[in-house]
Design a protein around this motif. Sequence first.
Motif, mmCIF file in Angstrom:
data_model
loop_
_atom_site.group_PDB
_atom_site.id
_atom_site.type_symbol
_atom_site.label_atom_id
_atom_site.label_comp_id
_atom_site.label_asym_id
_atom_site.label_seq_id
_atom_site.Cartn_x
_atom_site.Cartn_y
_atom_site.Cartn_z
ATOM 1 N N MET A 1 -34.458 -14.102 -26.302
ATOM 2 C CA MET A 1 -34.206 -14.034 -24.848
ATOM 3 C C MET A 1 -35.179 -14.956 -24.128
ATOM 4 O O MET A 1 -36.383 -14.911 -24.359
ATOM 5 C CB MET A 1 -34.359 -12.586 -24.375
ATOM 6 N N ASN A 2 -34.671 -15.749 -23.220
ATOM 7 C CA ASN A 2 -35.492 -16.660 -22.419
ATOM 8 C C ASN A 2 -35.573 -16.114 -20.996
ATOM 9 O O ASN A 2 -34.557 -16.007 -20.317
ATOM 10 C CB ASN A 2 -34.875 -18.065 -22.433
ATOM 11 N N PHE A 3 -36.781 -15.768 -20.540
ATOM 12 C CA PHE A 3 -36.983 -15.170 -19.224
ATOM 13 C C PHE A 3 -37.415 -16.181 -18.170
ATOM 14 O O PHE A 3 -37.779 -15.816 -17.056
ATOM 15 C CB PHE A 3 -38.036 -14.060 -19.308
ATOM 16 N N LEU A 4 -37.409 -17.459 -18.518
ATOM 17 C CA LEU A 4 -37.950 -18.498 -17.643
ATOM 18 C C LEU A 4 -37.321 -18.491 -16.254
ATOM 19 O O LEU A 4 -38.027 -18.605 -15.245
ATOM 20 C CB LEU A 4 -37.787 -19.878 -18.294
ATOM 21 N N ASN A 5 -36.002 -18.319 -16.168
ATOM 22 C CA ASN A 5 -35.331 -18.321 -14.863
ATOM 23 C C ASN A 5 -35.780 -17.144 -14.002
ATOM 24 O O ASN A 5 -36.071 -17.306 -12.813
ATOM 25 C CB ASN A 5 -33.807 -18.297 -15.042
ATOM 26 N N ASP A 6 -35.873 -15.954 -14.624
ATOM 27 C CA ASP A 6 -36.313 -14.763 -13.883
ATOM 28 C C ASP A 6 -37.765 -14.900 -13.435
ATOM 29 O O ASP A 6 -38.137 -14.485 -12.330
ATOM 30 C CB ASP A 6 -36.153 -13.511 -14.745
ATOM 31 N N ILE A 7 -38.602 -15.470 -14.289
ATOM 32 C CA ILE A 7 -40.001 -15.702 -13.938
ATOM 33 C C ILE A 7 -40.094 -16.640 -12.740
ATOM 34 O O ILE A 7 -40.840 -16.381 -11.778
ATOM 35 C CB ILE A 7 -40.774 -16.284 -15.144
ATOM 36 N N THR A 8 -39.320 -17.703 -12.786
ATOM 37 C CA THR A 8 -39.320 -18.692 -11.698
ATOM 38 C C THR A 8 -38.875 -18.063 -10.391
ATOM 39 O O THR A 8 -39.510 -18.256 -9.341
ATOM 40 C CB THR A 8 -38.408 -19.883 -12.055
ATOM 41 N N ILE A 9 -37.806 -17.276 -10.431
ATOM 42 C CA ILE A 9 -37.287 -16.622 -9.221
ATOM 43 C C ILE A 9 -38.344 -15.677 -8.638
ATOM 44 O O ILE A 9 -38.589 -15.666 -7.428
ATOM 45 C CB ILE A 9 -35.976 -15.871 -9.518
ATOM 46 N N TYR A 10 -38.988 -14.863 -9.501
ATOM 47 C CA TYR A 10 -40.000 -13.917 -9.039
ATOM 48 C C TYR A 10 -41.135 -14.652 -8.330
ATOM 49 O O TYR A 10 -41.516 -14.308 -7.205
ATOM 50 C CB TYR A 10 -40.547 -13.107 -10.219
ATOM 51 N N LEU A 11 -41.658 -15.664 -8.979
ATOM 52 C CA LEU A 11 -42.805 -16.388 -8.426
ATOM 53 C C LEU A 11 -42.445 -17.174 -7.172
ATOM 54 O O LEU A 11 -43.232 -17.231 -6.223
ATOM 55 C CB LEU A 11 -43.409 -17.305 -9.487
ATOM 56 N N GLU A 12 -41.255 -17.762 -7.141
ATOM 57 C CA GLU A 12 -40.835 -18.502 -5.943
ATOM 58 C C GLU A 12 -40.639 -17.554 -4.767
ATOM 59 O O GLU A 12 -41.011 -17.884 -3.633
ATOM 60 C CB GLU A 12 -39.555 -19.293 -6.227
ATOM 61 N N THR A 13 -40.073 -16.383 -5.023
ATOM 62 C CA THR A 13 -39.889 -15.392 -3.952
ATOM 63 C C THR A 13 -41.237 -14.909 -3.443
ATOM 64 O O THR A 13 -41.466 -14.813 -2.225
ATOM 65 C CB THR A 13 -39.057 -14.195 -4.462
ATOM 66 N N LEU A 14 -42.158 -14.624 -4.353
ATOM 67 C CA LEU A 14 -43.487 -14.169 -3.968
ATOM 68 C C LEU A 14 -44.216 -15.234 -3.148
ATOM 69 O O LEU A 14 -44.874 -14.921 -2.148
ATOM 70 C CB LEU A 14 -44.294 -13.816 -5.225
ATOM 71 N N THR A 15 -44.058 -16.481 -3.537
ATOM 72 C CA THR A 15 -44.678 -17.585 -2.794
ATOM 73 C C THR A 15 -44.143 -17.668 -1.375
ATOM 74 O O THR A 15 -44.905 -17.843 -0.412
ATOM 75 C CB THR A 15 -44.455 -18.923 -3.530
ATOM 76 N N ARG A 16 -42.833 -17.495 -1.206
ATOM 77 C CA ARG A 16 -42.224 -17.515 0.140
ATOM 78 C C ARG A 16 -42.776 -16.375 0.995
ATOM 79 O O ARG A 16 -43.090 -16.567 2.173
ATOM 80 C CB ARG A 16 -40.699 -17.415 0.054
ATOM 81 N N VAL A 17 -42.891 -15.199 0.391
ATOM 82 C CA VAL A 17 -43.423 -14.037 1.123
ATOM 83 C C VAL A 17 -44.849 -14.314 1.574
ATOM 84 O O VAL A 17 -45.212 -14.071 2.736
ATOM 85 C CB VAL A 17 -43.352 -12.761 0.242
ATOM 86 N N ILE A 18 -45.673 -14.826 0.696
ATOM 87 C CA ILE A 18 -47.068 -15.132 1.030
ATOM 88 C C ILE A 18 -47.149 -16.178 2.129
ATOM 89 O O ILE A 18 -47.945 -16.055 3.070
ATOM 90 C CB ILE A 18 -47.841 -15.575 -0.236
ATOM 91 N N ASN A 19 -46.312 -17.192 2.045
ATOM 92 C CA ASN A 19 -46.325 -18.254 3.057
ATOM 93 C C ASN A 19 -45.902 -17.766 4.441
ATOM 94 O O ASN A 19 -46.241 -18.392 5.450
ATOM 95 C CB ASN A 19 -45.438 -19.422 2.629
ATOM 96 N N ASN A 20 -45.177 -16.636 4.487
ATOM 97 C CA ASN A 20 -44.711 -16.100 5.768
ATOM 98 C C ASN A 20 -45.613 -15.006 6.345
ATOM 99 O O ASN A 20 -45.295 -14.420 7.375
ATOM 100 C CB ASN A 20 -43.281 -15.551 5.621
#
Length: 193
Positions: A1-20
């Motif tokens: 199983m490759n979780f790379l896409n889910d990891i990317t989505i989690y971190l990108e969402t968290l980054t957006r939240v922090i930036n706001n």
Amino acid sequence: MNFLNDITIYLETLTRVINNLDKNEINRTMQAILKKYNEQATIYIFGNGGSAATASHFVCDFNKGACMDAKNKFRFICLNDNTPIITAIANDISYDDIFSYQLQGVLSKNDMVIAISGSGNSKNIIKAVKYAKEIGCEVVGITGYDGGLLKKYADYSLHVDINDMQKVEDVHMAFDHMMMQIFSKYLLEQEAK
């Protein structure tokens, strides 16, 4: 199983939240906490579940980390760290009273309350905050989702605007670590003057 896409989505969402995040409100909150430090007031902090762990972590980081080499120390007390008193209050009175009961008779209007609730609507949190407001005590609300009642009652609001408890709690810990590092640097600079 490759979780790379889910990891990317989690971190990108968290980054957006922090930036706001509202940096001006964070700064205003930090100024209020620093004022309580300078007054040697007690700061009571508490939460449920993951927020209880965050509250405990705040106490460690502020009472030791932020002022390790400073002459004066923060006076943080975590109301969810004593399991016997929490279970006694919950068993004999009500779980809704586990924080407000501990504040009765000890909270002064010069103290500060920091309440952590992802939803902002936990009954025991709101009951304690209402008591603090009756005393005339300043309240910092650390919330997520829409902020709930806690955001409305708080004098200072560290709000994480996302409907995802894990990301809310991630940012709540970031508040703690960010403030600890900034205060540690500031207090050392003040001591050197």
